[in-house]
Design a protein around this motif. Structure first.
Motif, PDB file in Angstrom:
ATOM      1  N   ILE A   1      -7.222   9.236 -28.427  1.00  0.00           N
ATOM      2  CA  ILE A   1      -6.765  10.401 -27.679  1.00  0.00           C
ATOM      3  C   ILE A   1      -6.161  11.471 -28.576  1.00  0.00           C
ATOM      4  O   ILE A   1      -6.131  12.642 -28.235  1.00  0.00           O
ATOM      5  CB  ILE A   1      -5.742   9.959 -26.606  1.00  0.00           C
ATOM      6  CG1 ILE A   1      -5.544  11.081 -25.575  1.00  0.00           C
ATOM      7  CG2 ILE A   1      -4.393   9.646 -27.225  1.00  0.00           C
ATOM      8  CD1 ILE A   1      -4.668  10.670 -24.426  1.00  0.00           C
ATOM      9  N   GLY A   2      -5.654  11.130 -29.764  1.00  0.00           N
ATOM     10  CA  GLY A   2      -5.099  12.132 -30.674  1.00  0.00           C
ATOM     11  C   GLY A   2      -3.679  12.502 -30.294  1.00  0.00           C
ATOM     12  O   GLY A   2      -2.997  11.783 -29.568  1.00  0.00           O
ATOM     13  N   ASN A   3      -3.224  13.640 -30.767  1.00  0.00           N
ATOM     14  CA  ASN A   3      -1.837  14.048 -30.530  1.00  0.00           C
ATOM     15  C   ASN A   3      -1.725  15.234 -29.584  1.00  0.00           C
ATOM     16  O   ASN A   3      -0.705  15.896 -29.543  1.00  0.00           O
ATOM     17  CB  ASN A   3      -1.154  14.369 -31.857  1.00  0.00           C
ATOM     18  CG  ASN A   3      -1.731  15.612 -32.512  1.00  0.00           C
ATOM     19  OD1 ASN A   3      -2.725  16.152 -32.056  1.00  0.00           O
ATOM     20  ND2 ASN A   3      -1.108  16.049 -33.582  1.00  0.00           N
TER      21      ASN A   3
ATOM     22  N   TRP B   1     -11.873  11.909 -17.784  1.00  0.00           N
ATOM     23  CA  TRP B   1     -12.739  10.908 -18.418  1.00  0.00           C
ATOM     24  C   TRP B   1     -12.481  10.817 -19.919  1.00  0.00           C
ATOM     25  O   TRP B   1     -12.507   9.735 -20.505  1.00  0.00           O
ATOM     26  CB  TRP B   1     -14.190  11.247 -18.150  1.00  0.00           C
ATOM     27  CG  TRP B   1     -15.172  10.325 -18.825  1.00  0.00           C
ATOM     28  CD1 TRP B   1     -15.815  10.525 -20.005  1.00  0.00           C
ATOM     29  CD2 TRP B   1     -15.598   9.049 -18.354  1.00  0.00           C
ATOM     30  NE1 TRP B   1     -16.625   9.463 -20.303  1.00  0.00           N
ATOM     31  CE2 TRP B   1     -16.516   8.535 -19.302  1.00  0.00           C
ATOM     32  CE3 TRP B   1     -15.305   8.285 -17.223  1.00  0.00           C
ATOM     33  CZ2 TRP B   1     -17.125   7.301 -19.152  1.00  0.00           C
ATOM     34  CZ3 TRP B   1     -15.914   7.056 -17.071  1.00  0.00           C
ATOM     35  CH2 TRP B   1     -16.818   6.579 -18.014  1.00  0.00           C
ATOM     36  N   ALA B   2     -12.220  11.953 -20.542  1.00  0.00           N
ATOM     37  CA  ALA B   2     -12.047  11.972 -21.994  1.00  0.00           C
ATOM     38  C   ALA B   2     -10.731  11.360 -22.438  1.00  0.00           C
ATOM     39  O   ALA B   2     -10.623  10.901 -23.582  1.00  0.00           O
ATOM     40  CB  ALA B   2     -12.141  13.415 -22.505  1.00  0.00           C
ATOM     41  N   LEU B   3      -9.736  11.331 -21.560  1.00  0.00           N
ATOM     42  CA  LEU B   3      -8.395  10.931 -21.980  1.00  0.00           C
ATOM     43  C   LEU B   3      -7.984   9.540 -21.518  1.00  0.00           C
ATOM     44  O   LEU B   3      -7.152   8.910 -22.167  1.00  0.00           O
ATOM     45  CB  LEU B   3      -7.370  11.943 -21.480  1.00  0.00           C
ATOM     46  CG  LEU B   3      -7.521  13.368 -22.022  1.00  0.00           C
ATOM     47  CD1 LEU B   3      -6.511  14.291 -21.365  1.00  0.00           C
ATOM     48  CD2 LEU B   3      -7.353  13.398 -23.530  1.00  0.00           C
ATOM     49  N   VAL B   4      -8.526   9.060 -20.404  1.00  0.00           N
ATOM     50  CA  VAL B   4      -8.073   7.774 -19.856  1.00  0.00           C
ATOM     51  C   VAL B   4      -9.246   6.813 -19.721  1.00  0.00           C
ATOM     52  O   VAL B   4     -10.417   7.220 -19.757  1.00  0.00           O
ATOM     53  CB  VAL B   4      -7.389   7.958 -18.485  1.00  0.00           C
ATOM     54  CG1 VAL B   4      -6.159   8.832 -18.609  1.00  0.00           C
ATOM     55  CG2 VAL B   4      -8.362   8.568 -17.471  1.00  0.00           C
ATOM     56  N   LYS B   5      -8.915   5.552 -19.562  1.00  0.00           N
ATOM     57  CA  LYS B   5      -9.947   4.521 -19.431  1.00  0.00           C
ATOM     58  C   LYS B   5     -10.556   4.544 -18.033  1.00  0.00           C
ATOM     59  O   LYS B   5     -10.041   5.186 -17.115  1.00  0.00           O
ATOM     60  CB  LYS B   5      -9.354   3.154 -19.755  1.00  0.00           C
ATOM     61  CG  LYS B   5      -8.926   3.052 -21.216  1.00  0.00           C
ATOM     62  CD  LYS B   5      -8.360   1.695 -21.553  1.00  0.00           C
ATOM     63  CE  LYS B   5      -7.986   1.618 -23.041  1.00  0.00           C
ATOM     64  NZ  LYS B   5      -7.368   0.325 -23.400  1.00  0.00           N
ATOM     65  N   PHE B   6     -11.649   3.780 -17.895  1.00  0.00           N
ATOM     66  CA  PHE B   6     -12.470   3.898 -16.689  1.00  0.00           C
ATOM     67  C   PHE B   6     -11.682   3.577 -15.422  1.00  0.00           C
ATOM     68  O   PHE B   6     -11.855   4.246 -14.403  1.00  0.00           O
ATOM     69  CB  PHE B   6     -13.686   2.962 -16.785  1.00  0.00           C
ATOM     70  CG  PHE B   6     -14.519   2.950 -15.539  1.00  0.00           C
ATOM     71  CD1 PHE B   6     -15.360   4.010 -15.244  1.00  0.00           C
ATOM     72  CD2 PHE B   6     -14.426   1.903 -14.634  1.00  0.00           C
ATOM     73  CE1 PHE B   6     -16.108   4.019 -14.080  1.00  0.00           C
ATOM     74  CE2 PHE B   6     -15.173   1.899 -13.477  1.00  0.00           C
ATOM     75  CZ  PHE B   6     -16.021   2.962 -13.194  1.00  0.00           C
TER      76      PHE B   6
END
Length: 350
Positions: free
Chosen positions: A189-191, A318-323
């Motif tokens: 996810i990065g900062n 979708w890009a930041l958390v799990k399914f």
């Protein structure tokens, strides 16, 4: 062997690429008019006239929306958002929903902020509250909704936006307390990127922005950008509205989405997910459908379901958390849209 470089696109290629990336609404607008000119020449003039007339009719609301967006950018009001995520969980959830539903933040600016919140350890529950409410309403959207669908509809949608945020944040909080949703974030996810600075070191807004030449320039830039954005999407929406009035029988709309049953609201909720393409452009289309016999509750369900699950918002989640968190987000969106559609329909019958 000599070094070879890839051929660079010419001027025409650059222009076409820009049109495809940034001006697809105008491209669609022109293509629709060309198709009309080929297959139904007599409809071109009425459709163009309707677009112009509709834009003129909502010009005061359009102008107010542009001023609000430009003011928010020039004053730095988006820095206030970091203050919503401090305090007890219940307070953070409420403040997150209010920040998402009432504050003047554009969707593109919200995504890096959300990434920063999650990356620096802000609990998922208030972030989810913000996430659900943010795509649904902001001051500019409120003004345009009032102009197109009426003040009562705008108030109801604002309350629903905040309520959706509170509901989603509360559900996530309870699931976390029960031991679910552990480790919800993706590994890479990065900062938080460029949004991290606003969260970690929020700067106070400068309300008297006209005293700073840089902020005055920012006001002009944001105003022009917002004007062009709204103009292209609303022009396309009003053009599609003219085609709906010309080719879609009102009786068909009444049969599918009218009446007092659950089916019209359920259909509108499900159709809202793939059919929704822009919050501002959806307003005149829903207004037309309501005039043709669509029940108001179904219109509200369409706007809520489509707004929360629109492509930019869904991709960000979708890009930041799990399914499993993404699936919960979709379930809350659709369930909340259906229930609030029913509630709004019941309210209109009182």
């Amino acid at each position: 062997m000599k070094n070879q470089t890839l051929p660079q696109p010419g001027a025409l290629g650059v222009i076409l690429q820009h049109i495809w990336n940034k001006e697809r609404p105008w491209l669609a607008f022109v293509m629709i008019l060309m198709a009309l000119a080929l297959f139904d020449t007599g409809q071109v003039a009425p459709s163009v006239a309707m677009v112009i007339s509709a834009l003129i009719s909502i010009a005061p609301f359009l102008g107010a929306s542009i001023l609000i967006a430009a003011w928010a950018g020039a004053t730095g009001a988006d820095n206030l958002i970091a203050r919503a995520f401090t305090g007890a969980p219940a307070m953070m959830i409420m403040m997150g929903a209010l920040a998402g539903g009432l504050s003047p933040f554009c969707s593109c600016g919200v995504i890096p902020l959300i990434a920063a919140f999650l990356a620096i350890g802000v609990p998922l529950a208030p972030v989810m509250a913000f996430w659900l409410a943010s795509p649904l309403m902001d001051p500019a959207m409120f003004v345009l909704t009032t102009g197109v669908l009426g003040f009562e509809f705008a108030i109801a949608k604002t309350l629903i936006a905040v309520g959706m945020g509170v509901l989603g944040g509360t559900i996530v909080h309870l699931l976390i307390r029960a031991g679910g949703l552990t480790d919800p974030l993706r590994d890479d996810i990065g900062n938080g990127g460029c949004g991290g600075a606003k969260v970690r070191n929020p700067k106070p807004p400068v309300w008297r922005f006209w005293q700073d030449p840089v902020r005055v320039a920012k006001f002009r830039t944001e105003g022009v950008k917002t004007f062009l954005f709204l103009l292209k999407w609303l022009s396309l929406a009003f053009l599609l509205e003219s085609l709906m009035l010309a080719y879609v029988p009102a009786e068909l709309v009444t049969q599918a989405l009218g009446g007092n049953g659950l089916a019209p609201i359920a259909i509108a909720t499900l159709v809202g997910v793939p059919a929704y393409f822009n919050g501002y452009a959806a307003l005149p289309l829903i207004g037309t459908l309501i005039d043709q016999g669509m029940q108001a509750g179904a219109g509200m369900a369409f706007l809520i379901a489509g707004g929360v699950t629109s492509l930019p918002a869904a991709i960000a989640v979708w890009a930041l958390v799990k399914f499993r968190v993404f699936a919960l987000y979709i379930a809350i969106s659709l369930g909340g849209a259906f229930v609030t559609g029913l509630m709004f329909h019941a309210w209109t019958l009182l």
